[in-house]
Design an enzyme around this catalytic site. Sequence first.
Site, PDB file in Angstrom:
ATOM      1  N   GLU A  17      51.748  31.966   1.585  1.00 30.46           N
ATOM      2  CA  GLU A  17      51.838  33.220   0.932  1.00 30.46           C
ATOM      3  C   GLU A  17      52.506  34.368   2.050  1.00 30.46           C
ATOM      4  OE1 GLU A  17      49.650  31.042   0.762  1.00 30.46           O
ATOM      5  OE2 GLU A  17      48.794  30.859  -1.320  1.00 30.46           O
ATOM      6  N   LYS A  19      54.392  34.008   4.713  1.00 30.42           N
ATOM      7  CA  LYS A  19      55.709  33.938   4.721  1.00 30.42           C
ATOM      8  C   LYS A  19      56.710  34.869   3.822  1.00 30.42           C
ATOM      9  CE  LYS A  19      59.475  30.531   4.536  1.00 30.42           C
ATOM     10  NZ  LYS A  19      60.198  30.638   5.794  1.00 30.42           N
ATOM     11  N   GLY A 447      76.209  17.608  15.840  1.00 33.42           N
ATOM     12  CA  GLY A 447      75.546  16.862  14.622  1.00 33.42           C
ATOM     13  C   GLY A 447      75.490  17.318  13.381  1.00 33.42           C
ATOM     14  N   TRP A 576      56.997  16.045  17.178  1.00 37.96           N
ATOM     15  CA  TRP A 576      57.168  16.856  15.864  1.00 37.96           C
ATOM     16  C   TRP A 576      56.308  16.048  14.529  1.00 37.96           C
ATOM     17  CZ3 TRP A 576      62.732  18.879  16.922  1.00 37.96           C
ATOM     18  CH2 TRP A 576      62.811  19.755  17.928  1.00 37.96           C
ATOM     19  N   ASP A 614      69.054  12.029  19.613  1.00 39.65           N
ATOM     20  CA  ASP A 614      68.529  13.388  20.191  1.00 39.65           C
ATOM     21  C   ASP A 614      67.156  13.491  20.753  1.00 39.65           C
ATOM     22  OD1 ASP A 614      70.930  14.651  19.199  1.00 39.65           O
ATOM     23  OD2 ASP A 614      70.118  14.778  17.254  1.00 39.65           O
ATOM     24  N   GLU A 620      59.026  19.339  25.989  1.00 37.93           N
ATOM     25  CA  GLU A 620      57.827  20.044  25.562  1.00 37.93           C
ATOM     26  C   GLU A 620      56.535  19.080  25.507  1.00 37.93           C
ATOM     27  OE1 GLU A 620      59.188  21.316  21.629  1.00 37.93           O
ATOM     28  OE2 GLU A 620      57.631  20.216  21.150  1.00 37.93           O
ATOM     29  N   CYS A 658      67.934  20.544  23.714  1.00 33.59           N
ATOM     30  CA  CYS A 658      68.215  22.097  23.731  1.00 33.59           C
ATOM     31  C   CYS A 658      67.946  22.922  24.570  1.00 33.59           C
ATOM     32  CB  CYS A 658      67.632  22.519  22.307  1.00 33.59           C
ATOM     33  SG  CYS A 658      67.676  21.605  20.900  1.00 33.59           S
ATOM     34  N   HIS A 709      72.561  30.090  18.443  1.00 36.38           N
ATOM     35  CA  HIS A 709      71.712  30.864  17.783  1.00 36.38           C
ATOM     36  C   HIS A 709      72.287  32.510  17.542  1.00 36.38           C
ATOM     37  CE1 HIS A 709      69.751  27.785  20.197  1.00 36.38           C
ATOM     38  NE2 HIS A 709      69.090  27.713  18.978  1.00 36.38           N
TER      39      HIS A 709
HETATM   40  N1  GLN Z   1      71.619  16.564  15.798  1.00 39.35           N
HETATM   41  C1  GLN Z   1      70.780  17.807  15.647  1.00 39.35           C
HETATM   42  C2  GLN Z   1      71.683  18.825  15.078  1.00 39.35           C
HETATM   43  O1  GLN Z   1      72.825  18.950  15.249  1.00 39.35           O
HETATM   44  C3  GLN Z   1      70.033  18.142  16.699  1.00 39.35           C
HETATM   45  C4  GLN Z   1      69.041  19.329  16.543  1.00 39.35           C
HETATM   46  C5  GLN Z   1      68.357  19.738  17.801  1.00 39.35           C
HETATM   47  O2  GLN Z   1      68.754  19.427  18.696  1.00 39.35           O
HETATM   48  N2  GLN Z   1      67.451  20.623  17.448  1.00 39.35           N
HETATM   49  O3  GLN Z   1      71.260  19.715  14.312  1.00 39.35           O
HETATM   50 ZN    ZN Z   2      69.474  21.217  20.273  1.00 43.65          ZN
END
Ligand code: GLN
Ligand code: ZN
Length: 779
Positions: A17, A19, A447, A576, A614, A620, A658, A709
């Site tokens: 809610e 969000k 990707g 994750w 990936d 992390e 990333c 981004h």
């Molecule tokens: N292969 C994924 C993409 O292109 C990689 C995403 C990521 O690194 N978080 O979306």
């Molecule tokens: Zn990435």
Amino acid sequence: MVIAANPGFPRIGPKRELKKAVEKYWSGKTSESEMLAVCRSLRKNAWLLQKEIGIDHIPSGDFSLYDHVLDTIAMVGCIPERYGWNGGKVDLGKTYFAMARGTAKGEATQSRPKAHAMEMTKWFDTNYHYIVPEFSSAQKFRFSSARVIDEFAEAKELGIITRPVLIGPVSFLLLGKSKDKSLVNPLSLLEKLLPVYEEVLKKLSDAGAEWVQMDEPFLALDTDKKSQKAFKHAYAGLAGSVPNIKLLLATYFDSLKENISVVSGLPVAAVHMDIVRAPQQLDEALERIDENQLLSLGVVDGRNVWRTDLDEALAIVKRAVNALGSDRVMISPSCSLLHVPVDLDLETGIDAELRGWLAFAKQKLEEVVTLSLAAGGSFSKVEKTFAENRTLMESRKSSPRIHNESVKKRLLDLNGNVPHQRGSRETRREVQQKRLGLPMFPTTTIGSFPQTKDVRSTRADLKAGRIDEDTYNAFIREIIKRTIGFQEQTGIDVLVHGEFERNDMVEYFGELLEGFAITKNGWVQSYGSRCTKPPVIYGDVYRAKPMTVEWAGYAQSLTEQPVKGMLTGPVTILQWSFVRNDQARSETCKQISLAIRDEVLDLEAAGIGIIQIDEPALREGLPLRRRDWDSYLSWAVEAFRMASSGVKDETQIHTHMCYAEFNDIIEHIAAMDADVISIETSRSQMEILGAFTRFKYPGEIGPGVYDVHSPRVPPLEEMESLLIKALEVLSPQQIWVNPDCGLKTRGWDEVRAALAVMVEAAKNLRRIAEEKNTAKQTA
Ligand code: GLN
Ligand code: ZN
């Protein structure tokens, strides 16, 4: 009596809610007061629920419109200059959300300049992101937001005396970053910061608070002499100036270890520790805790979704009760319940057996109360709950849904030896070059391509049964076809299918792998209004059938150029997801590795010559304490090798991360033995490649030249100059040209423009390199 306590409740609401309310407000569809009314009712429901469950110490101030560190920034008036704050009460629209999200061009006025958002980073080893405080040497602090006090009063009106939660002053400073060189250590600001905390505590005391929870998670990390001194100084001062408030010092996510001697000497009334993550710290704490202090035992896992083994937890609690007496013991989740979904009762899609093994925030608080009754001498009241719990725990131990003999045997047969069978990097490079015939500075993408509205709504249609599988598949094939065509036309060398069929890079595989369950409402806050829904790994993991081969094969059938197969790596899937707690994480990770290995081999057999695995979450996953790093890195790297090493030398393995903060782990990244790695570098202007001067990375690297981004399309000169910068530390034979990350959040117009520029930049670089080469030869 044993106190039942809660260090924090999820804020997002049972069905996200928060969000919805906040995003509606951002888009101008509701007023501030309408949005705040939703928040008030969320808080009210949470308080009343906790009261009904029987929690004695109910938190307040744990709610947040965006992030609790940002709230603390507002509370102490630590607002960066660029937001044009006038020093009054921190308002929502112009200041609070501007810090979180930046102010867009159109919104900027004279009193509200255009300003970029504050930086965000991960909250310890969780997937929650906080806003990083910014400090300068001339930093001033001033009480500037009464939110904690207001919310305390709000609960009091409902008849609940809550335990307000604050981020402690030392951790607050340690969470932040110095923005000017003359401020070497933010802890030097402590003296200036403490008066604001004193003021807040006094106000809370005046409002009727008895206990205040001070979160000092840094006490569970490696500390140095300076921070230990800071803790002593801060709490001596605070306890002295507000003597009628009882402070509970909360630590979590790891063990206090040597810091137990710091906290037992502090004038705080109670100490909370995470017994789930670090059970071994209990004995020392029982021995060394000050006789005036209470001990809060985090025995219910606040980071995971499993039902607590009540017998086991009670045995721990009893040890504490025997040593300290029941009046000095509190029972609590291990940390704030921010990291788990709200209510399991909403998961009607999960079968009863699996549901029996799970507990979300609400159910966890029921466990806390059950344990406090049992430990406080009222066992008969909860005897039945204990008996039921025993049955559930038994069923989990033996259920064939969890334990798959062939998976276990497969790992056992490997006997710790991963079948590595690839040749040396040099051999591989040679045969791959022969097979792929790629130019220098080959271009590719990470990707995903834009997940536009129609992609998402078509997937929603499939889920809701409005369209059938065939219609959906035909739709996806059509976009793949267009995307392959687009990449060919643009002149990209290594193509991808675009990942249109994936909602999320982990959930997608969670849906296809055995041993995973997907929830309907199992959301947890990731940052601001963003939530994630981690899959639940409940049993032995294996792959029943190929997962991506059809899509990749279809894409490859459309073109002569190489199409890269795309997979999520084992460590990232583990990291994750909600992971089972009945075996080591490393063991679960190995099972996922084998499943991915199977997929890799099937892709190879289907003629896919390049496979990307990936691992954006590898870093992390690093443990909080340094002494635990090596053991993690060794199994994490091994997991990647297990997934990737089955292929022939001519099949090229890529990975993607990333980030490029590799300095301290670059040897391990190299040991993953991927042929090519792509990383994020454009936002730091390649500065980050510094790691590669110290250590000569033996593989090929694609340092991102396009910041995905941002909606901005970088000009040609910019991408070129980034690549030229990369050439200072990498050899021309090593460099790939690609964006920083996947393109799924971008629009097609931006992507088309940016990739065209990227291909152009690569071509120019090839020319420059060739000219240099001929110059060398003629010289
Ligand atoms: N292969 C994924 C993409 O292109 C990689 C995403 C990521 O690194 N978080 O979306
Ligand atoms: Zn990435």
